[in-house]
Design a protein around this motif. Structure first.
Motif, mmCIF file in Angstrom:
data_model
loop_
_atom_site.group_PDB
_atom_site.id
_atom_site.type_symbol
_atom_site.label_atom_id
_atom_site.label_comp_id
_atom_site.label_asym_id
_atom_site.label_seq_id
_atom_site.Cartn_x
_atom_site.Cartn_y
_atom_site.Cartn_z
ATOM 1 N N ASN A 131 0.812 -1.229 0.000
ATOM 2 C CA ASN A 131 0.000 0.000 0.000
ATOM 3 C C ASN A 131 0.845 1.279 0.000
ATOM 4 O O ASN A 131 0.305 2.376 0.076
ATOM 5 C CB ASN A 131 -0.933 0.003 1.220
ATOM 6 N N ASN A 132 2.164 1.086 -0.025
ATOM 7 C CA ASN A 132 3.090 2.219 -0.050
ATOM 8 C C ASN A 132 2.857 3.197 1.118
ATOM 9 O O ASN A 132 2.781 4.408 0.920
ATOM 10 C CB ASN A 132 2.973 2.951 -1.396
ATOM 11 N N ILE A 133 2.690 2.634 2.318
ATOM 12 C CA ILE A 133 2.548 3.493 3.501
ATOM 13 C C ILE A 133 3.552 3.061 4.573
ATOM 14 O O ILE A 133 4.131 1.980 4.499
ATOM 15 C CB ILE A 133 1.115 3.477 4.099
ATOM 16 N N LYS A 134 3.705 3.947 5.563
ATOM 17 C CA LYS A 134 4.592 3.621 6.684
ATOM 18 C C LYS A 134 3.754 3.150 7.865
ATOM 19 O O LYS A 134 2.627 3.598 8.038
ATOM 20 C CB LYS A 134 5.384 4.862 7.099
ATOM 21 N N GLY A 135 4.322 2.289 8.668
ATOM 22 C CA GLY A 135 3.627 1.837 9.866
ATOM 23 C C GLY A 135 4.673 1.285 10.807
ATOM 24 O O GLY A 135 5.855 1.200 10.441
ATOM 25 N N HIS A 136 4.255 0.913 11.999
ATOM 26 C CA HIS A 136 5.241 0.537 13.003
ATOM 27 C C HIS A 136 4.837 -0.721 13.767
ATOM 28 O O HIS A 136 3.660 -1.015 13.918
ATOM 29 C CB HIS A 136 5.463 1.711 13.965
ATOM 30 N N ILE A 137 5.869 -1.409 14.263
ATOM 31 C CA ILE A 137 5.662 -2.669 14.989
ATOM 32 C C ILE A 137 6.155 -2.515 16.425
ATOM 33 O O ILE A 137 7.215 -1.923 16.654
ATOM 34 C CB ILE A 137 6.476 -3.815 14.326
ATOM 35 N N VAL A 138 5.369 -3.044 17.368
ATOM 36 C CA VAL A 138 5.861 -3.193 18.743
ATOM 37 C C VAL A 138 5.700 -4.668 19.121
ATOM 38 O O VAL A 138 4.594 -5.216 19.060
ATOM 39 C CB VAL A 138 5.102 -2.298 19.752
ATOM 40 N N ASN A 139 6.802 -5.314 19.456
ATOM 41 C CA ASN A 139 6.775 -6.705 19.908
ATOM 42 C C ASN A 139 6.804 -6.742 21.432
ATOM 43 O O ASN A 139 7.494 -5.927 22.058
ATOM 44 C CB ASN A 139 7.995 -7.451 19.365
ATOM 45 N N VAL A 140 6.079 -7.684 22.001
ATOM 46 C CA VAL A 140 6.080 -7.793 23.464
ATOM 47 C C VAL A 140 7.071 -8.888 23.881
ATOM 48 O O VAL A 140 6.863 -10.076 23.637
ATOM 49 C CB VAL A 140 4.671 -8.066 24.023
ATOM 50 N N SER A 141 8.176 -8.433 24.474
ATOM 51 C CA SER A 141 9.193 -9.340 24.993
ATOM 52 C C SER A 141 8.925 -9.537 26.484
ATOM 53 O O SER A 141 7.773 -9.546 26.924
ATOM 54 C CB SER A 141 10.577 -8.723 24.720
ATOM 55 N N GLY A 177 11.185 3.469 6.290
ATOM 56 C CA GLY A 177 10.548 4.350 7.275
ATOM 57 C C GLY A 177 9.673 3.583 8.254
ATOM 58 O O GLY A 177 8.821 4.153 8.936
ATOM 59 N N ILE A 178 9.862 2.269 8.309
ATOM 60 C CA ILE A 178 9.080 1.431 9.229
ATOM 61 C C ILE A 178 9.923 1.193 10.473
ATOM 62 O O ILE A 178 11.071 0.734 10.368
ATOM 63 C CB ILE A 178 8.718 0.081 8.569
ATOM 64 N N ARG A 179 9.360 1.487 11.642
ATOM 65 C CA ARG A 179 10.098 1.270 12.893
ATOM 66 C C ARG A 179 9.635 -0.036 13.538
ATOM 67 O O ARG A 179 8.470 -0.415 13.424
ATOM 68 C CB ARG A 179 9.887 2.447 13.858
#
Ligand SMILES: NC(=O)c1ccc[n+]([C@@H]2O[C@H](COP(=O)([O-])OP(=O)(O)OC[C@H]3O[C@@H](n4cnc5c(N)ncnc54)[C@H](O)[C@@H]3O)[C@@H](O)[C@H]2O)c1
Length: 267
Positions: A131-141, A177-179
């Protein structure tokens, strides 16, 4: 006034029907105006949990199964469109010495806590790219990736893998640009943790209070919302320069060399 504004954005939270960390993450995302797509392997629980947040939708699926992960993203695409954030919260524990654990124990834990996290992250990133967009991930450690206890070696190793994946993916995704970050909660005050503690203490309340006083630098109980608040920060633009990091949400537990009572000045 500085505010975290997640309005007009959609977030997929795996294991969101859980009464522990996942509930605090959903509460915090909802409080910032984000729309919640609440995944859980238990669809009945997901449907009930989704009712607690405005404009939230349940998304059934087992994150440890490749076909079900594909189905999760297919149904989101057709029913909700693009999503902007993924919180890989679903996880299971294991309380067994590594030398006594069975192959099935190991496989179950790694399939959910490591392979599931990777498969969900992979599918999420590919929908961002498509989709040509930026987004972000948070993993739960977990704090177990940093310090651990007897009977937790396999869980500790899985959470260390989650942090390695977080660091590595952050490097691969930076140019897009994806964190990709993680949180590592300490012992979270929750109903199911309280119920589990009954098997090793007659009085969980005073047991946990004593533990906090001895082993945390901040003496309050960590709650699920504390984990949620850090997660929304990492999902938001306030964290635009943070990637590949794990924020330890442990009230100071892992920094302590000895129990607080180890050195006390003579009065
Ligand atoms: N509770 C704590 O003290 C604590 C501390 C540190 C880290 N964590 C981590 O936080 C996360 C949530 O843990 P919790 O203790 O709040 O758990 P929880 O049991 O309250 O919630 C976990 C949820 O995940 C769901 N789930 C399990 N397997 C799944 C699968 N294969 N696919 C989709 N959903 C699945 C369960 O149905 C449940 O609703 C886990 O990754 C755990 O390792 C918890």
């Amino acid at each position: 006034m500085l505010k975290i504004d997640l309005s007009n954005k959609k977030f997929l939270i795996s294991g969101g029907a859980g009464t522990g960390v996942g509930s605090g993450i959903c509460q915090a995302i909802a409080a910032c105006g984000g729309q919640i797509l609440l995944n859980d392997i238990n669809f009945e629980k997901a449907k009930e949990a989704a009712k607690e947040y405005p404009n939230a939708f349940p998304v059934p699926g087992d994150i440890s199964n490749q076909k079900e992960v594909e189905q999760i993203f297919k149904s989101i695409k057709s029913e909700h469109g693009v999503i902007h954030g993924l919180v890989n919260n679903a996880g299971v524990g294991l309380r067994k010495e590594a030398h006594l654990a069975e192959e099935s124990d190991f496989d179950k834990l790694y399939n959910i806590d490591v392979k599931g996290v990777w498969m969900m992250a992979k599918a999420f990133v590919n929908q961002l790219i498509f989709n040509n967009i930026k987004g972000h991930i948070v993993n739960v450690s977990s704090v177990h990736a940093h310090e651990t206890l007897s009977k937790y070696a396999i869980y500790a190793s899985a959470k260390s893998a989650v942090e390695g994946l977080t660091r590595g993916m952050s490097i691969e995704l930076g140019e897009l640009g994806i964190r990709c970050n993680a949180i590592a909660p300490g012992y979270v005050d929750s109903i199911q943790n309280y119920e589990a503690a009954v098997s090793w203490t007659d009085n969980p309340e005073s047991f946990f209070e004593d533990q906090r006083n001895e082993y945390q630098s901040l003496r309050h109980a960590i709650n699920a919302r504390d984990c949620g608040n850090i997660t929304v920060f990492l999902l938001s633009d306030l964290a635009r320069s943070i990637t590949g990091q794990t924020i330890i949400v442990d009230a100071g537990l892992t920094n302590l060399l000895h129990a607080n009572s180890f050195i006390q000045d003579k009065k």
